[in-house]
Design a protein around this motif. Structure first.
Motif, PDB file in Angstrom:
ATOM      1  N   GLN A  98       0.407  -1.476  -1.100  1.00 54.35           N
ATOM      2  CA  GLN A  98       0.578  -2.927  -0.977  1.00 54.35           C
ATOM      3  C   GLN A  98       0.679  -3.512  -2.384  1.00 54.35           C
ATOM      4  OE1 GLN A  98      -1.850  -4.896   1.993  1.00 54.35           O
ATOM      5  NE2 GLN A  98      -1.544  -3.229   3.427  1.00 54.35           N
ATOM      6  N   CYS A  99      -0.445  -3.909  -2.994  1.00 55.33           N
ATOM      7  CA  CYS A  99      -0.312  -4.433  -4.362  1.00 55.33           C
ATOM      8  C   CYS A  99       0.091  -3.321  -5.322  1.00 55.33           C
ATOM      9  CB  CYS A  99      -1.600  -5.105  -4.810  1.00 55.33           C
ATOM     10  SG  CYS A  99      -2.922  -3.967  -5.303  1.00 55.33           S
ATOM     11  N   GLY A 100      -0.296  -2.098  -5.029  1.00 54.54           N
ATOM     12  CA  GLY A 100       0.123  -0.959  -5.835  1.00 54.54           C
ATOM     13  C   GLY A 100      -0.765  -0.636  -7.019  1.00 54.54           C
ATOM     14  N   CYS A 102      -3.806   0.531  -7.209  1.00 53.45           N
ATOM     15  CA  CYS A 102      -4.586   1.766  -7.079  1.00 53.45           C
ATOM     16  C   CYS A 102      -3.724   3.012  -6.986  1.00 53.45           C
ATOM     17  CB  CYS A 102      -5.449   1.688  -5.821  1.00 53.45           C
ATOM     18  SG  CYS A 102      -4.458   1.723  -4.297  1.00 53.45           S
ATOM     19  N   CYS A 134      -9.038   1.770  -2.533  1.00 56.91           N
ATOM     20  CA  CYS A 134      -7.900   0.881  -2.301  1.00 56.91           C
ATOM     21  C   CYS A 134      -8.429  -0.299  -1.507  1.00 56.91           C
ATOM     22  CB  CYS A 134      -6.780   1.575  -1.524  1.00 56.91           C
ATOM     23  SG  CYS A 134      -5.446   0.424  -1.097  1.00 56.91           S
ATOM     24  N   ARG A 135      -8.192  -1.513  -1.991  1.00 57.37           N
ATOM     25  CA  ARG A 135      -8.703  -2.697  -1.294  1.00 57.37           C
ATOM     26  C   ARG A 135      -7.657  -3.301  -0.374  1.00 57.37           C
ATOM     27  NH1 ARG A 135     -11.840  -4.769   0.576  1.00 57.37           N
ATOM     28  NH2 ARG A 135     -12.164  -6.821  -0.336  1.00 57.37           N
ATOM     29  N   CYS A 136      -6.435  -2.763  -0.387  1.00 59.77           N
ATOM     30  CA  CYS A 136      -5.380  -3.387   0.408  1.00 59.77           C
ATOM     31  C   CYS A 136      -5.059  -2.622   1.692  1.00 59.77           C
ATOM     32  CB  CYS A 136      -4.084  -3.478  -0.386  1.00 59.77           C
ATOM     33  SG  CYS A 136      -4.137  -4.477  -1.873  1.00 59.77           S
ATOM     34  N   THR A 137      -4.886  -1.311   1.598  1.00 64.16           N
ATOM     35  CA  THR A 137      -4.122  -0.637   2.642  1.00 64.16           C
ATOM     36  C   THR A 137      -4.929  -0.106   3.814  1.00 64.16           C
ATOM     37  OG1 THR A 137      -4.311   1.579   1.721  1.00 64.16           O
ATOM     38  CG2 THR A 137      -2.547   0.212   0.872  1.00 64.16           C
ATOM     39  N   LEU A 348      -8.640  -4.885  -7.061  1.00 66.54           N
ATOM     40  CA  LEU A 348      -8.777  -3.827  -8.064  1.00 66.54           C
ATOM     41  C   LEU A 348      -8.272  -4.228  -9.439  1.00 66.54           C
ATOM     42  CD1 LEU A 348      -8.286  -0.407  -6.320  1.00 66.54           C
ATOM     43  CD2 LEU A 348     -10.332  -1.700  -6.826  1.00 66.54           C
TER      44      LEU A 348
HETATM   45 FE1  FES Z   1      -3.774  -2.765  -3.534  1.00 67.22          FE
HETATM   46 FE2  FES Z   1      -4.521  -0.205  -3.150  1.00 67.22          FE
HETATM   47  S1  FES Z   1      -2.570  -1.099  -2.753  1.00 67.22           S
HETATM   48  S2  FES Z   1      -5.639  -1.817  -4.089  1.00 67.22           S
END
Ligand code: FES
Length: 690
Positions: A98-100, A102, A134-137, A348
């Motif tokens: 997602q944000c990438g 991590c 990872c805080r997004c996926t 992150l």
């Molecule tokens: Fe955003 Fe892993 S993709 S913290």
């Protein structure tokens, strides 16, 4: 400092080290590599800076650089081209990022795993990620991606990405491959010739009377260019999204509000010099008693968090019907109190900002959730008109609401303006946690009645939120908690009061759900309790009370269309009754800012040479896939190749849209892009060419 040598990505490298420098710092600052990301240095707890050291996958922020002497270091930049292609493709087509932020560290861990175990099971892949956050996926798609990469590295054919661009298609997220390989820079990855570095001194205690700041030792640190304090602010020192109660520097003679208050900053030739100088700033202060719970803060004799303002920031009230009479007539009435905790976003990518003085305007690179609000506040701090500040979004490494308020963009802009030099500052993980607002802890006391069949009759709710030190958007969060207090259920009579109360705790503000979550916890718990009292199950009580078209929501709004809740309940009914351990809960959440605020999105399409189109909007990409969704909104209408579409967010284009919160950007930005795309389509049909 002394020189050491090691092999870096197959080539000899000479580093200047001492006993304290980490390998991550050498790789990022001396070797100029940006794939090892700094998420928590020197904690070694997030895995974002993972590299291979003599074949072992290690967090480079906890490896002392001098211990790398003679070692063989491999970063993502050093993987074989076909390995890089396969990992990039695998994460892109599975949606494994997602944000990438991590992902580069995770790819190194995956490379290490697959080198030793070319056919890993999903469990083995998951275990290999033990040192990664990872805080997004949610990890499932990351495991999918690594599984696919392992197959690709074993020679199996890789799926082709779907670049049809249609809405509903599986378009890889924008910049996916560059993000996977760590090549797309975040703010802290930006390299600017001659840049200076900023660092900050935070308040040592929540509430002090700051008598004097003594920087005489700090300015003697070699490399220090300037110490900056409140007296250097030419414009408005107090900022905030809704209330101007947050000083970018606390001044001598003032009282601090929490340990997130910034007292001074240092600009220096290196981050290390800036931080050393900060550690040498001496403070003369008196520690004062603070208030650390809303109950204490509301006592008449309580110290005021903000001089000149009572500790009660806001009171939201919703009243419909005669609650007392309805409760008296109810077959069952229950009262319970629920407490929710303060929650840290833990995105992150810590806060980072870059400011570059320019000819006509100061350029600020921000990772914030609203560049136009950033610009408004930065211009106000500098005492200049908004056209003298140009803010460009650098899509961030996670936000979740925690990057709505200004973090350090204002201080960094001021440092650049004062020194007439480019300045960059990046917070450590500890500083990040100290500075940005959290999810509000709330105490929710609910009295709920129902009839003998479990149909709700009345709700009385008293909600108190710990606002912490600064208003941020907290009044609106507590208003949202009140509005969602009855959940997605029909309640004929409600009496709801919700308070936002200043304390000397860390500030609270926006976080996923924006106050609706806390209310959901309370009302869903109450439904389970009432169901048990009247002898029906948890699914049935929700079904009997579910909102539908024509029903009245908690706030009095009459729903004009079906809201999908009954269909959803029917969809899960069989699974619920099939499992003796199943629990069930429902949720409702508004889209956009709500509370009666007019909503709008804006977009400008810029047609460039060679058929390229750039979408300009004012919303933020923070891992939620906003840019990708906008590209689909455009391509779906004009049929252009999504790889020919670019996105940009900066204040040079007249696209102010307010904050990027939850799905607001996708809904409003998407409508704006679709409207613009239809106009472009008409031009194309009239003979215009891309
Ligand atoms: Fe955003 Fe892993 S993709 S913290």
């Amino acid at each position: 400092m002394r020189s050491i040598e090691f092999t870096l990505n197959g080539k000899p490298f000479t580093a200047r080290v001492d006993d304290h420098l980490s390998l991550m710092a050498v790789l990022r600052e001396q070797a100029g590599l940006i794939s090892p990301k700094n998420g928590c240095a020197p904690q070694g707890s997030c895995g974002c800076c993972t590299v291979l050291v003599n074949g072992r996958a290690l967090s480079s922020c906890v490896v002392p650089a001098h211990k790398a002497e003679g070692a063989n270091i491999v970063t993502l930049e050093g993987l074989e081209p076909h390995e890089r292609d396969i990992f990039a493709r695998a994460f892109a087509v599975t949606g494994g990022l997602q944000c990438g932020f991590c992902i580069p560290g995770i790819v190194v861990a995956a490379k290490h795993l697959i080198d030793h175990n070319p056919e890993p099971t999903r469990r083995q892949i998951a275990e290999a990620l033990n040192n990664h956050v990872c805080r997004c996926t949610g990890y499932v798609k990351i495991v999918d991606a690594i599984d696919l990469a392992a197959r690709g590295l074993r020679g199996e054919p890789m799926p082709e990405p779907d670049y049809s661009g249609k809405i509903g298609s599986n378009l890889p997220r924008q910049d996916a491959e560059a993000l996977v390989l760590g090549e797309r820079p975040f703010v802290d990855d930006m390299r600017i010739e001659g840049v200076l570095y900023g660092a900050f001194l935070f308040s040592p205690k929540p509430r002090i009377l700051l008598r004097r700041i003594d920087a005489s030792e700090a300015v003697r640190v070699p490399g220090v260019v300037r110490v900056v304090t409140a007296r250097d602010v030419p414009g408005e020192r107090y900022q905030g999204l809704l209330s101007r109660d947050w000083p970018i520097f606390v001044a001598e003679g003032e009282t601090t509000h929490c340990i997130g208050d910034i007292l001074a900053g240092v600009v220096a030739a290196s981050e290390r010099a800036a931080r050393e100088a900060v550690s040498l700033i001496r403070l003369d202060y008196d520690e004062l008693p603070g208030v650390f719970s809303p109950d204490d803060a509301l006592k008449p004799e309580a110290p005021r968090v903000h001089a000149g303002h009572e500790n009660l920031l806001s009171r939201s009230e919703i009243r419909r019907g005669d609650v007392d009479a309805a409760l008296a007539a109810s077959a069952v009435v229950e009262t319970r109190t629920f407490e929710t905790q303060r929650i840290e976003h833990a995105f992150l990518e810590p806060e980072s900002a870059v400011a570059v003085p320019g000819g006509y305007a100061l350029e600020v690179f921000s990772q914030g959730q609203g560049v136009f609000d950033d610009r408004r506040q930065i211009a106000s701090i500098l005492g200049v008109t908004e056209d003298k500040v140009h803010v460009t979004l650098v899509a961030n490494g996670g936000a979740f609401g925690g990057k709505e308020d200004l973090s350090i963009q204002g201080q960094v802009a001021l440092m650049a303006a004062l020194t007439d030099r480019s300045v960059k500052a990046t917070l450590s993980r500890e500083e990040s946690i100290r500075l940005h607002p959290k999810r509000h802890p709330m105490r929710l006391t609910y009295t709920v009645g129902c009839d003998g069949d479990g149909r709700l009759t009345a709700l009385r709710a008293r909600i108190v939120g710990d606002k912490g030190a600064f208003a941020s958007v907290g009044a609106k969060v507590l208003e949202r908690a009140a509005g969602h207090a009855a959940g997605p259920y029909k309640v004929p009579a409600v009496d709801i009061e919700s308070l936002a109360v200043y304390t000397n705790n860390l500030p609270c503000g926006a976080m996923r759900g924006f106050g609706a979550n806390q209310s959901a916890f309370a009302i869903e718990s109450m439904l389970d309790i009432l169901a048990e009292r009247v002898g029906i199950d948890a699914w049935e009580i929700r079904w009997r009370n579910a909102l539908d078209a024509g029903d009245t929501f908690c706030t009095g709004q009459v729903l004009e269309r079906p809201v999908g809740l009954k269909q959803t309940l029917l969809a899960v009914k069989e699974a619920y009754y099939a499992s003796p351990r199943a629990g069930i809960a429902c949720g409702i959440k508004n889209v956009g800012i709500g509370n009666g605020v007019p909503e709008h999105g804006q977009a400008v399409l810029e047609v460039g040479v060679g058929g390229h189109v750039t979408i300009h909007t004012g919303f933020t990409e923070m891992g939620q896939g906003f840019f990708t969704a906008m590209i689909q909104c455009l391509c779906d209408i004009i049929g252009i190749d999504p790889q020919m579409v670019h996105t940009a967010v900066d204040t040079d284009y007249p696209t102010p849209c307010g904050m990027t919160t939850a799905s607001r950007a996708t809904v409003l930005g998407g409508r704006a892009v679709q409207d613009a795309a239809r106009k472009l389509q008409m031009d194309l049909e009239g003979g215009a060419r891309l």
